[in-house]
Design a protein around this motif. Structure first.
Motif, PDB file in Angstrom:
ATOM      1  N   VAL A 132       3.923  -5.148  -3.888  1.00  0.00           N
ATOM      2  CA  VAL A 132       4.042  -5.763  -2.661  1.00  0.00           C
ATOM      3  C   VAL A 132       4.435  -5.530  -1.565  1.00  0.00           C
ATOM      4  N   ARG A 138      -4.653  -3.396   4.023  1.00  0.00           N
ATOM      5  CA  ARG A 138      -4.497  -3.007   3.066  1.00  0.00           C
ATOM      6  C   ARG A 138      -5.407  -1.449   3.472  1.00  0.00           C
ATOM      7  N   VAL A 156       3.649 -15.488  -4.823  1.00  0.00           N
ATOM      8  CA  VAL A 156       2.709 -14.721  -6.313  1.00  0.00           C
ATOM      9  C   VAL A 156       2.400 -16.225  -6.891  1.00  0.00           C
ATOM     10  N   LYS A 212      -5.349 -11.059  -3.934  1.00  0.00           N
ATOM     11  CA  LYS A 212      -4.692  -9.650  -2.629  1.00  0.00           C
ATOM     12  C   LYS A 212      -4.768 -10.751  -1.852  1.00  0.00           C
ATOM     13  N   GLU A 256      -0.670  -6.117  -2.843  1.00  0.00           N
ATOM     14  CA  GLU A 256      -0.315  -7.100  -1.925  1.00  0.00           C
ATOM     15  C   GLU A 256       0.457  -6.546  -0.414  1.00  0.00           C
ATOM     16  N   VAL A 276       8.758 -12.782  -2.512  1.00  0.00           N
ATOM     17  CA  VAL A 276       7.524 -12.334  -3.144  1.00  0.00           C
ATOM     18  C   VAL A 276       6.830 -13.201  -4.580  1.00  0.00           C
ATOM     19  N   PRO A 298      -0.178  -0.810  -1.938  1.00  0.00           N
ATOM     20  CA  PRO A 298       0.085  -1.817  -2.110  1.00  0.00           C
ATOM     21  C   PRO A 298      -0.599  -2.772  -2.716  1.00  0.00           C
TER      22      PRO A 298
END
Length: 745
Positions: A677, A687, A735, A743, A707, A731, A705
């Motif tokens: 991440v 991304r 998450v 994502k 995310e 993170v 990554p």
């Protein structure tokens, strides 16, 4: 002349001759050399290396003794101690010197180029001394001369040894201008050597250079001899006293943002007076907490603690009460030294309440100073050259606490020798002098700020300016414009911040910047070179080695690396599963810590088992010994069986989005073991853009990554390093709230 006077002269001459013969016999040199050696030992208090001089037994072939010529005294010292058949190649100034006329009558001498005399001497089995310029960082011409000499050494199977005459640069015959080396009438001399090097020996050097160039090995030999010329047998207080003798007691060497200025003598007088008070509130060897900003007072306090034979435990006031209380418990600290003015200005009253609530005594330095009597001040003034309590160089001097960027902070215990040695190692690689002024914004509770930013400059005559916080991005450039420093220490994060707000003239006085703690981005390097004309020398270290382990220099630098290992250190690599090139770095040397103190065993020193420290870093080393950091062992993610460096991902992202800050962390993944991440200040951070960029550079898809999380600021520690513990929390919370696996583009 009366008979009595004549008799006295005859007696003195006889005593002198007897002493000279005794000296010659003791050191196994000729009687004429004995006379010269006696003069040097009497007038200049010349100290010689313990044991035999390298190459004194020439049954194994000739030895080429190289030295950086510090003054006209160097060759006189070498002639007085080496074999009488040794050929001394002379610098042009030494060939003309009247002072050396007597030596030239008895010595085998020649010019300082590689001529037939040098070839003939080596072919006959005789040793040779060869002078080189005094510069720490050699020119390209000097490096080529090293290579020429190496070819001769290989041709004649001659071994190499480096000498350094410490203190000679301060003599009246110095090769340096007075601004770089203040003149002393009879400076103390200290001869040091590196030890023998056989270029034909296939054994790789201790710095891991498997295919080192011969010229670099000679350069390293000279650096080692220079390092060895320092006296590490005493505590830091006496080392600072020696610096006062070398560089002058009366000129200001220390300034701060409050306008205060201190000379070496005032610094040591104040330290001795304050140290007497510390003796009354603590026991020998006890750790005293230091909670002070970068200002003159912190250096006086630090040396006062050393004078009293106590240990300075440097506390990170930016870490918060929990971390501070943990440090106090770990080191069994009973008293913390603070400034009332600092506490009020920084708004740290809640921290003081937490400390007192834990049963630890707060000692206000303002009150302590006001209580010092006139007689105590007078005693300190008279006895400023001596510490209150003698210490052994191997005794603990300071406790620093690891940043906690990856876990619970530990106490790192460093000795007087550790700190002195690391400063001398850096000085043997980077050219600094009293002409320089260092602007230190790095806090002294961090090892880089303490050793590099305070101890190093003051031990070697560099003027020092303390600034209290590295986070004042707009103010620091303006202050630099007024202070006009030539050297700046910093991290990439801080340097980039200063450059964004600085005018082109703010840093125009800088000639070099030493950067560490994190990788230096190409953009930062470019900006400081093009806008300010300053070179950034990237280095590498850790608190456990006091802290510098490797550094680039002007003559030996390689982009993308942190330089080469410092003199007197050794390294080894241990293989790591999943890593095909490089390995886990272990280091040893005189700067490696005494050991840890852990929260699980307060006040107990946990020494290193075998003198080797596990850095926890995965590195690659090229043939010339340049070290490239591939990441922390703890900062590798295992994805589908492959080891992926989080640090390498950050570098990749930084190249795509250089204006933003980034941190890569790993989280558990039910299918692949772990996934990556990215936490970034780039908005928007797409991304697919990152994936496309990585493919253009041949990066594996595993490095992209899974995310991306946008934040306004990347959390950093007081040292300037990324706070990965806080980044991991960001993170984990993200998450959890997004039901792991989603994502975000």
């Amino acid at each position: 002349m009366s008979g009595t006077a004549a008799t006295l002269i005859v007696i003195l001459l006889a005593v002198g001759l007897i002493a000279a013969f005794y000296t010659a016999r003791t050191y196994r040199v000729g009687w004429v050399q004995g006379i010269g050696l006696l003069k040097l030992r009497t007038l200049f208090r010349l100290e010689l290396p313990e044991g035999k001089l390298a190459g004194s037994d020439e049954t194994n072939g000739p030895v080429i003794h190289v030295y950086s010529r510090q003054s006209g005294l160097d060759v006189a010292v070498l002639w007085s101690v080496l074999d009488r058949q040794c050929l001394h190649l002379l610098h042009a100034d030494d060939r003309r010197s009247l002072t050396l006329f007597g030596m030239r009558l008895f010595a085998r001498t020649g010019a300082d180029d590689y001529n037939q005399a040098l070839e003939a001497a080596l072919a006959s089995g005789a040793s040779v001394t060869v002078p080189f310029p005094p510069d720490i960082e050699p020119s390209q011409e000097t490096l080529e001369n090293y290579a020429d000499l190496a070819r001769l050494a290989r041709k004649h199977r001659a071994r190499l040894n480096a000498f350094h005459v410490g203190g000679a640069v301060f003599s009246l015959w110095s090769a340096r201008p007075p601004a770089e080396a203040p003149r002393k009438f009879l400076p103390r001399l200290r001869l040091a050597q590196s030890g023998l090097l056989d270029l034909c020996d296939p054994t790789p050097p201790a710095n891991g250079a498997t295919a080192a160039r011969d010229q670099d090995r000679i350069h390293d030999l000279l650096a080692l001899a220079r390092f060895n010329s320092n006296d590490f047998s005493r505590g830091l207080f006496l080392a600072f006293r020696d610096a006062a003798d070398r560089y002058g007691r009366s000129d200001p060497v220390l300034e701060d943002a409050l306008g205060g200025k201190l000379t070496y003598k005032r610094l040591l007088v104040g330290a001795r007076a304050l140290g007497a008070r510390f003796e009354k509130i603590s026991q020998p060897g006890e750790a005293l907490g230091v909670l002070l900003p970068n200002a003159n007072a912190v250096m006086v306090t630090f040396l006062a603690i050393q004078s009293a034979g106590r240990v300075a435990a440097m506390l990170n006031y930016t870490a918060g009460p929990a971390a501070i209380l943990s440090a106090l418990s770990t080191a069994k600290i009973k008293s913390v030294l603070v400034s009332r003015a600092f506490i009020e200005k920084a708004g740290l009253e809640p921290l003081v309440e937490a400390i007192t609530g834990a049963g630890v005594t707060i000692v206000w330095l303002e009150d302590l100073r006001e209580s010092i009597t006139f007689l105590e001040k007078a005693s300190a003034f008279i006895n400023w050259r001596r510490p209150l309590r003698p210490v052994n160089a191997a005794d603990p001097a300071v406790i620093l606490f690891t940043s906690g960027s990856e876990g619970t902070p530990k106490g790192v215990v460093l000795s007087h020798k550790n700190l002195h040695a690391n400063a001398a190692q850096a000085e043997a690689r980077i050219d600094i002098s009293p002409k320089d002024k260092l602007f230190n914004v790095l806090p002294v509770f961090h090892s880089f700020g303490l050793t590099g930013g305070a101890i190093l400059p003051l031990l070697f005559g560099v003027r020092l300016f303390f600034y209290p916080s590295p986070l004042h991005y707009r103010i620091i450039p303006a202050v630099a414009r007024e202070v006009r420093p030539t050297i700046l220490f910093g991290t990439d994060t801080f340097l980039a911040g200063y450059a964004r707000t600085a005018k082109d003239t703010d840093f125009e006085s800088l000639r070099l910047i030493v950067a560490g703690a994190e990788a230096v981005r190409d953009e930062t390097r470019r900006v400081y070179h093009q806008r300010f004309g300053a070179a950034i020398l990237e280095g590498f270290g850790m608190t456990e080695v006091a802290p510098v382990a490797a550094v680039n220099s002007a003559s030996h630098g390689k982009d993308g690396t942190v330089g080469r290992l410092l003199p007197a250190m050794a390294l080894r690599l241990e293989p790591v599963e999943g890593i095909s090139t490089g390995g886990r770095l272990f280091v040893s040397g005189p700067n490696v810590m005494l050991g840890y103190m852990r929260a699980s065993a307060p006040g107990v020193l946990e020494p290193l088992a075998d003198g080797w420290h596990d850095s926890g870093d995965i590195v690659e080393i090229d043939g010339n010994g340049f070290i490239a950091i591939r990441g922390r062992a703890k900062r590798f993610a295992k994805i589908a069986g492959e080891m992926v460096s989080l640090g390498a991902i950050e570098l990749l992202v930084q190249k795509l989005w250089p204006e933003a800050q980034h941190a890569a962390v790993a989280v558990e993944d039910t299918r692949k073991g772990e996934r990556i991440v990215l936490v970034t200040t780039k908005m928007p951070a797409l991304r697919e853009e990152l994936r496309s960029y990585s493919r253009r550079f041949g990066a594996a898809d595993l490095m992209v990554p899974g995310e991306i999380i946008n934040v306004e600021e990347i959390p950093v520690l007081g040292s300037g390093k990324t706070d990965y513990v806080s980044a991991q929390k960001i993170v984990d919370e993200w998450v959890s709230s997004h039901q792991a696996g989603g994502k975000a583009d």
